[in-house]
Write an enzyme that holds these catalytic residues in place. Structure first.
Site, PDB file in Angstrom:
ATOM      1  N   ASP A  44      51.956  39.721-103.951  1.00  0.00           N
ATOM      2  CA  ASP A  44      51.573  38.319-103.776  1.00  0.00           C
ATOM      3  C   ASP A  44      51.028  37.840-105.129  1.00  0.00           C
ATOM      4  O   ASP A  44      51.140  38.540-106.149  1.00  0.00           O
ATOM      5  CB  ASP A  44      50.573  38.157-102.607  1.00  0.00           C
ATOM      6  CG  ASP A  44      49.190  38.732-102.901  1.00  0.00           C
ATOM      7  OD1 ASP A  44      48.993  39.348-103.978  1.00  0.00           O
ATOM      8  OD2 ASP A  44      48.296  38.563-102.046  1.00  0.00           O
ATOM      9  N   HIS A  45      50.406  36.660-105.138  1.00  0.00           N
ATOM     10  CA  HIS A  45      49.882  36.097-106.394  1.00  0.00           C
ATOM     11  C   HIS A  45      48.811  36.993-107.020  1.00  0.00           C
ATOM     12  O   HIS A  45      48.731  37.134-108.237  1.00  0.00           O
ATOM     13  CB  HIS A  45      49.306  34.701-106.133  1.00  0.00           C
ATOM     14  CG  HIS A  45      48.289  34.680-105.029  1.00  0.00           C
ATOM     15  ND1 HIS A  45      48.661  34.812-103.692  1.00  0.00           N
ATOM     16  CD2 HIS A  45      46.945  34.578-105.042  1.00  0.00           C
ATOM     17  CE1 HIS A  45      47.570  34.790-102.941  1.00  0.00           C
ATOM     18  NE2 HIS A  45      46.517  34.650-103.747  1.00  0.00           N
ATOM     19  N   CYS A  88      48.952  43.747-103.835  1.00  0.00           N
ATOM     20  CA  CYS A  88      48.245  42.504-103.504  1.00  0.00           C
ATOM     21  C   CYS A  88      46.841  42.632-104.089  1.00  0.00           C
ATOM     22  O   CYS A  88      46.613  43.492-104.951  1.00  0.00           O
ATOM     23  CB  CYS A  88      48.280  42.199-102.003  1.00  0.00           C
ATOM     24  SG  CYS A  88      47.376  43.330-100.935  1.00  0.00           S
ATOM     25  N   GLY A  89      45.909  41.804-103.682  1.00  0.00           N
ATOM     26  CA  GLY A  89      44.581  41.847-104.299  1.00  0.00           C
ATOM     27  C   GLY A  89      43.902  43.195-104.116  1.00  0.00           C
ATOM     28  O   GLY A  89      43.432  43.815-105.072  1.00  0.00           O
ATOM     29  N   THR A  90      43.854  43.641-102.866  1.00  0.00           N
ATOM     30  CA  THR A  90      43.216  44.929-102.562  1.00  0.00           C
ATOM     31  C   THR A  90      44.220  46.009-102.174  1.00  0.00           C
ATOM     32  O   THR A  90      43.865  47.184-102.117  1.00  0.00           O
ATOM     33  CB  THR A  90      42.260  44.770-101.366  1.00  0.00           C
ATOM     34  OG1 THR A  90      43.033  44.283-100.249  1.00  0.00           O
ATOM     35  CG2 THR A  90      41.128  43.800-101.673  1.00  0.00           C
ATOM     36  N   ILE A 118      45.169  46.163 -99.220  1.00  0.00           N
ATOM     37  CA  ILE A 118      44.880  46.374 -97.790  1.00  0.00           C
ATOM     38  C   ILE A 118      45.849  45.585 -96.902  1.00  0.00           C
ATOM     39  O   ILE A 118      46.509  46.146 -96.022  1.00  0.00           O
ATOM     40  CB  ILE A 118      43.419  45.987 -97.462  1.00  0.00           C
ATOM     41  CG1 ILE A 118      42.433  46.894 -98.200  1.00  0.00           C
ATOM     42  CG2 ILE A 118      43.169  46.075 -95.950  1.00  0.00           C
ATOM     43  CD1 ILE A 118      40.968  46.448 -98.099  1.00  0.00           C
ATOM     44  N   HIS A 168      51.501  65.250 -98.635  1.00  0.00           N
ATOM     45  CA  HIS A 168      51.123  65.500 -97.237  1.00  0.00           C
ATOM     46  C   HIS A 168      51.702  64.478 -96.265  1.00  0.00           C
ATOM     47  O   HIS A 168      51.969  64.813 -95.113  1.00  0.00           O
ATOM     48  CB  HIS A 168      49.592  65.483 -97.087  1.00  0.00           C
ATOM     49  CG  HIS A 168      48.934  66.695 -97.652  1.00  0.00           C
ATOM     50  ND1 HIS A 168      47.627  67.044 -97.371  1.00  0.00           N
ATOM     51  CD2 HIS A 168      49.397  67.661 -98.492  1.00  0.00           C
ATOM     52  CE1 HIS A 168      47.313  68.165 -98.000  1.00  0.00           C
ATOM     53  NE2 HIS A 168      48.366  68.552 -98.700  1.00  0.00           N
ATOM     54  N   ARG A 212      53.626  72.345 -92.247  1.00  0.00           N
ATOM     55  CA  ARG A 212      52.760  71.782 -91.196  1.00  0.00           C
ATOM     56  C   ARG A 212      52.682  70.253 -91.260  1.00  0.00           C
ATOM     57  O   ARG A 212      52.456  69.588 -90.254  1.00  0.00           O
ATOM     58  CB  ARG A 212      51.362  72.395 -91.269  1.00  0.00           C
ATOM     59  CG  ARG A 212      50.582  72.033 -92.521  1.00  0.00           C
ATOM     60  CD  ARG A 212      49.317  72.866 -92.662  1.00  0.00           C
ATOM     61  NE  ARG A 212      48.532  72.481 -93.822  1.00  0.00           N
ATOM     62  CZ  ARG A 212      48.825  72.848 -95.077  1.00  0.00           C
ATOM     63  NH1 ARG A 212      49.882  73.605 -95.326  1.00  0.00           N
ATOM     64  NH2 ARG A 212      48.048  72.471 -96.080  1.00  0.00           N
ATOM     65  N   HIS A 213      52.877  69.726 -92.451  1.00  0.00           N
ATOM     66  CA  HIS A 213      52.798  68.266 -92.609  1.00  0.00           C
ATOM     67  C   HIS A 213      53.975  67.575 -91.918  1.00  0.00           C
ATOM     68  O   HIS A 213      53.835  66.453 -91.438  1.00  0.00           O
ATOM     69  CB  HIS A 213      52.733  67.896 -94.087  1.00  0.00           C
ATOM     70  CG  HIS A 213      51.579  68.548 -94.778  1.00  0.00           C
ATOM     71  ND1 HIS A 213      50.274  68.274 -94.443  1.00  0.00           N
ATOM     72  CD2 HIS A 213      51.539  69.503 -95.738  1.00  0.00           C
ATOM     73  CE1 HIS A 213      49.477  69.022 -95.184  1.00  0.00           C
ATOM     74  NE2 HIS A 213      50.218  69.777 -95.972  1.00  0.00           N
TER      75      HIS A 213
END
Ligand code: RB5
Length: 150
Positions: free
Chosen positions: A8-9, A65-67, A69, A98, A132-133
């Site tokens: 994004d911006h 993006c900014g974070t 998240i 993993h 295992r992963h």
């Protein structure tokens, strides 16, 4: 390698920097936007990168993006996507080794460009370790399938 990239911006400058870095390394970069600093909505770009990855137009994806998240939340809504929000080389290494993550999410307002380049380098050079992963990823897939509309 074919790499889909989007932002994004708030992640645009970092995305542009990473695009140059990747092209210099000889990768084929599919830039899915945004293409300037004007305010846009991160789910649109996260979806574009996620579609490119699940549709196999790209072998891997990077979203900024900014974070990181919002992009990771949005991309992880797409079945088959394992988007990892990472902050350093260690979390990137683990996300590949993993979790077999197929999209790397970065926070353009959280990390600097040098760190982002180092992280992308680790992202592209770390393989899934399996064993295992793989069993755990199979369980994640079953969770996803159990919530899909029949
Ligand atoms: C945009 O201001 C910001 O909310 C976005 O880039 C991202 O950080 C969302 O998670």
């Amino acid at each position: 390698m074919k790499i889909a990239i989007g932002s994004d911006h708030a992640g645009w400058e970092m995305k542009e920097d990473l695009k140059l870095f990747l092209e210099k390394m000889g990768h084929e970069v599919q830039d899915l936007g945004t293409h300037g600093p004007e305010s846009v909505d991160y789910p649109d770009y996260a979806l574009a990168v996620a579609k490119a990855v699940v549709g196999e137009d790209a072998e891997t994806g990077i979203i900024v993006c900014g974070t990181g998240i919002g992009s990771s939340i949005a991309a992880n809504k797409v079945p088959g996507i394992r988007a990892a929000l990472c902050h350093n080389a260690y979390t990137v290494k683990m996300s590949r080794s993993h979790n077999d993550a197929n999209i790397l999410c970065l926070g353009g307002r959280v990390i600097d460009k040098k760190t982002a380049r180092e992280m992308v380098d680790v992202w592209l050079t770390t393989s899934f370790s399996g064993l295992r992963h793989a069993r755990r990823l199979e369980k994640i897939k079953r969770i996803e399938e159990s919530f899909q509309c029949k």
